[in-house]
Design a protein around this motif. Sequence first.
Motif, PDB file in Angstrom:
ATOM      1  N   ASP A 251    -107.270  71.356 -70.452  1.00 29.01           N
ATOM      2  CA  ASP A 251    -107.323  71.268 -71.913  1.00 29.01           C
ATOM      3  C   ASP A 251    -108.362  70.226 -72.300  1.00 29.01           C
ATOM      4  OD1 ASP A 251    -106.957  71.065 -74.640  1.00 29.01           O
ATOM      5  OD2 ASP A 251    -104.905  70.277 -74.502  1.00 29.01           O
ATOM      6  N   CYS A 252    -109.506  70.672 -72.761  1.00 33.91           N
ATOM      7  CA  CYS A 252    -110.607  69.767 -73.098  1.00 33.91           C
ATOM      8  C   CYS A 252    -110.619  69.336 -74.561  1.00 33.91           C
ATOM      9  CB  CYS A 252    -111.936  70.412 -72.705  1.00 33.91           C
ATOM     10  SG  CYS A 252    -112.184  70.444 -70.912  1.00 33.91           S
ATOM     11  N   ARG A 253    -109.555  69.596 -75.282  1.00 32.71           N
ATOM     12  CA  ARG A 253    -109.523  69.161 -76.690  1.00 32.71           C
ATOM     13  C   ARG A 253    -109.718  67.657 -76.857  1.00 32.71           C
ATOM     14  NH1 ARG A 253    -104.239  72.262 -78.647  1.00 32.71           N
ATOM     15  NH2 ARG A 253    -103.727  71.694 -76.519  1.00 32.71           N
ATOM     16  N   PRO A 254    -109.253  66.804 -75.923  1.00 28.02           N
ATOM     17  CA  PRO A 254    -109.467  65.369 -76.113  1.00 28.02           C
ATOM     18  C   PRO A 254    -110.940  64.938 -76.168  1.00 28.02           C
ATOM     19  CG  PRO A 254    -107.674  65.707 -74.581  1.00 28.02           C
ATOM     20  CD  PRO A 254    -108.309  67.055 -74.818  1.00 28.02           C
ATOM     21  N   ILE A 255    -111.874  65.738 -75.625  1.00 26.02           N
ATOM     22  CA  ILE A 255    -113.284  65.335 -75.679  1.00 26.02           C
ATOM     23  C   ILE A 255    -114.024  65.989 -76.850  1.00 26.02           C
ATOM     24  CG2 ILE A 255    -113.473  64.705 -73.252  1.00 26.02           C
ATOM     25  CD1 ILE A 255    -114.884  67.400 -72.730  1.00 26.02           C
ATOM     26  N   GLN A 256    -113.290  66.717 -77.696  1.00 26.70           N
ATOM     27  CA  GLN A 256    -113.880  67.291 -78.904  1.00 26.70           C
ATOM     28  C   GLN A 256    -113.886  66.231 -80.005  1.00 26.70           C
ATOM     29  OE1 GLN A 256    -115.247  70.369 -78.871  1.00 26.70           O
ATOM     30  NE2 GLN A 256    -114.686  70.297 -76.699  1.00 26.70           N
ATOM     31  N   PRO A 257    -114.768  66.369 -81.029  1.00 28.85           N
ATOM     32  CA  PRO A 257    -114.785  65.396 -82.122  1.00 28.85           C
ATOM     33  C   PRO A 257    -113.382  65.170 -82.686  1.00 28.85           C
ATOM     34  CG  PRO A 257    -116.643  66.872 -82.332  1.00 28.85           C
ATOM     35  CD  PRO A 257    -115.775  67.419 -81.215  1.00 28.85           C
ATOM     36  N   GLY A 258    -113.008  63.912 -82.809  1.00 26.46           N
ATOM     37  CA  GLY A 258    -111.685  63.540 -83.299  1.00 26.46           C
ATOM     38  C   GLY A 258    -110.646  63.415 -82.204  1.00 26.46           C
TER      39      GLY A 258
ATOM     40  N   GLY B 200    -120.685  53.063 -64.626  1.00 30.81           N
ATOM     41  CA  GLY B 200    -120.784  53.094 -66.079  1.00 30.81           C
ATOM     42  C   GLY B 200    -120.427  54.466 -66.603  1.00 30.81           C
ATOM     43  N   LEU B 201    -119.561  54.538 -67.573  1.00 34.98           N
ATOM     44  CA  LEU B 201    -119.192  55.799 -68.217  1.00 34.98           C
ATOM     45  C   LEU B 201    -119.455  55.635 -69.707  1.00 34.98           C
ATOM     46  CD1 LEU B 201    -115.784  56.519 -66.497  1.00 34.98           C
ATOM     47  CD2 LEU B 201    -117.980  57.533 -65.981  1.00 34.98           C
ATOM     48  N   GLY B 202    -120.689  55.712 -70.103  1.00 35.40           N
ATOM     49  CA  GLY B 202    -120.998  55.459 -71.499  1.00 35.40           C
ATOM     50  C   GLY B 202    -120.745  53.998 -71.768  1.00 35.40           C
ATOM     51  N   HIS B 203    -119.827  53.740 -72.687  1.00 39.39           N
ATOM     52  CA  HIS B 203    -119.478  52.356 -72.990  1.00 39.39           C
ATOM     53  C   HIS B 203    -118.414  51.819 -72.049  1.00 39.39           C
ATOM     54  CE1 HIS B 203    -121.857  52.306 -76.595  1.00 39.39           C
ATOM     55  NE2 HIS B 203    -121.328  53.470 -76.927  1.00 39.39           N
ATOM     56  N   ALA B 204    -117.738  52.713 -71.337  1.00 45.05           N
ATOM     57  CA  ALA B 204    -116.687  52.284 -70.416  1.00 45.05           C
ATOM     58  C   ALA B 204    -117.306  51.968 -69.064  1.00 45.05           C
ATOM     59  CB  ALA B 204    -115.642  53.382 -70.255  1.00 45.05           C
ATOM     60  N   GLU B 205    -116.751  51.045 -68.386  1.00 41.73           N
ATOM     61  CA  GLU B 205    -117.237  50.711 -67.058  1.00 41.73           C
ATOM     62  C   GLU B 205    -116.058  50.325 -66.193  1.00 41.73           C
ATOM     63  OE1 GLU B 205    -119.448  46.934 -65.509  1.00 41.73           O
ATOM     64  OE2 GLU B 205    -120.877  48.290 -66.447  1.00 41.73           O
ATOM     65  N   LEU B 206    -116.042  50.857 -65.000  1.00 45.35           N
ATOM     66  CA  LEU B 206    -115.023  50.457 -64.046  1.00 45.35           C
ATOM     67  C   LEU B 206    -115.497  49.165 -63.429  1.00 45.35           C
ATOM     68  CD1 LEU B 206    -114.440  53.831 -62.213  1.00 45.35           C
ATOM     69  CD2 LEU B 206    -113.158  52.877 -64.095  1.00 45.35           C
ATOM     70  N   SER B 207    -114.689  48.166 -63.455  1.00 38.84           N
ATOM     71  CA  SER B 207    -115.081  46.894 -62.867  1.00 38.84           C
ATOM     72  C   SER B 207    -113.847  46.148 -62.429  1.00 38.84           C
ATOM     73  CB  SER B 207    -115.887  46.068 -63.874  1.00 38.84           C
ATOM     74  OG  SER B 207    -115.053  45.661 -64.934  1.00 38.84           O
ATOM     75  N   SER B 208    -114.058  44.944 -61.935  1.00 39.97           N
ATOM     76  CA  SER B 208    -112.935  44.186 -61.404  1.00 39.97           C
ATOM     77  C   SER B 208    -112.273  43.303 -62.459  1.00 39.97           C
ATOM     78  CB  SER B 208    -113.416  43.328 -60.228  1.00 39.97           C
ATOM     79  OG  SER B 208    -114.401  42.437 -60.678  1.00 39.97           O
ATOM     80  N   THR B 209    -112.632  43.448 -63.713  1.00 39.12           N
ATOM     81  CA  THR B 209    -112.054  42.609 -64.749  1.00 39.12           C
ATOM     82  C   THR B 209    -111.299  43.449 -65.762  1.00 39.12           C
ATOM     83  OG1 THR B 209    -114.044  42.750 -66.087  1.00 39.12           O
ATOM     84  CG2 THR B 209    -113.895  40.904 -64.548  1.00 39.12           C
ATOM     85  N   HIS B 210    -110.386  42.783 -66.462  1.00 41.69           N
ATOM     86  CA  HIS B 210    -109.646  43.416 -67.546  1.00 41.69           C
ATOM     87  C   HIS B 210    -110.261  42.905 -68.836  1.00 41.69           C
ATOM     88  CE1 HIS B 210    -106.338  44.704 -64.945  1.00 41.69           C
ATOM     89  NE2 HIS B 210    -106.501  43.556 -64.331  1.00 41.69           N
ATOM     90  N   SER B 211    -110.832  43.800 -69.646  1.00 36.92           N
ATOM     91  CA  SER B 211    -111.353  43.360 -70.934  1.00 36.92           C
ATOM     92  C   SER B 211    -111.582  44.558 -71.828  1.00 36.92           C
ATOM     93  CB  SER B 211    -112.661  42.588 -70.757  1.00 36.92           C
ATOM     94  OG  SER B 211    -113.659  43.423 -70.215  1.00 36.92           O
TER      95      SER B 211
ATOM     96  N   ILE C 233    -121.868  61.837 -70.009  1.00 39.84           N
ATOM     97  CA  ILE C 233    -121.249  61.427 -68.738  1.00 39.84           C
ATOM     98  C   ILE C 233    -119.766  61.132 -68.931  1.00 39.84           C
ATOM     99  CG2 ILE C 233    -121.891  58.985 -68.846  1.00 39.84           C
ATOM    100  CD1 ILE C 233    -122.389  59.325 -65.722  1.00 39.84           C
ATOM    101  N   SER C 234    -119.423  60.553 -70.059  1.00 34.52           N
ATOM    102  CA  SER C 234    -118.022  60.267 -70.344  1.00 34.52           C
ATOM    103  C   SER C 234    -117.238  61.567 -70.523  1.00 34.52           C
ATOM    104  CB  SER C 234    -117.924  59.394 -71.593  1.00 34.52           C
ATOM    105  OG  SER C 234    -116.593  59.034 -71.835  1.00 34.52           O
ATOM    106  N   HIS C 235    -117.788  62.510 -71.278  1.00 36.57           N
ATOM    107  CA  HIS C 235    -117.110  63.791 -71.491  1.00 36.57           C
ATOM    108  C   HIS C 235    -117.002  64.575 -70.189  1.00 36.57           C
ATOM    109  CE1 HIS C 235    -118.249  63.788 -76.057  1.00 36.57           C
ATOM    110  NE2 HIS C 235    -117.395  62.830 -75.735  1.00 36.57           N
ATOM    111  N   ALA C 236    -118.082  64.581 -69.405  1.00 38.40           N
ATOM    112  CA  ALA C 236    -118.050  65.303 -68.125  1.00 38.40           C
ATOM    113  C   ALA C 236    -117.017  64.688 -67.188  1.00 38.40           C
ATOM    114  CB  ALA C 236    -119.430  65.296 -67.481  1.00 38.40           C
TER     115      ALA C 236
END
Length: 119
Positions: free
Chosen positions: A59-66, A5-16, A76-79
């Motif tokens: 470059d960590c700009r993608p994990i900054q607000p916006g 589990g990565l916050g709302h993201a989860e690695l799993s065997s399905t595409h959704s 956990i997602s940002h890390a």
Amino acid sequence: MVNVGLGHAELSSTHSNGRVQEERRNEGVVTSWCIAKPSTDDESLNHNIDYSCRQKGVDCRPIQPGGSCFNPDSIISHASFAMNLFYKSAGKNYWNCHFNGTGLIVTQNPSWGTCKYPA
């Protein structure tokens, strides 16, 4: 198979829900990514973000607000994103994902929606 589990993201065997799941093979080499172990405490995750984002070529700009990887807005997602950037920039050796035992190498792309983890 690793389900992480990565916050709302989860690695799993399905595409959704816009999840990207793939196993790339380039000349017999499996592509890998570095993410944070789900059991990692917030203090360690914050340290991993700080350390990774201070390194040359990260470059960590993608994990900054916006940014494209700000959501889900979870430590956990940002890390995981920052740790993967360091892992990639440092050469993708297993020791580049150690992070004092808090890193986990996966072969399923953890990208989610607009957040693309570089391989």
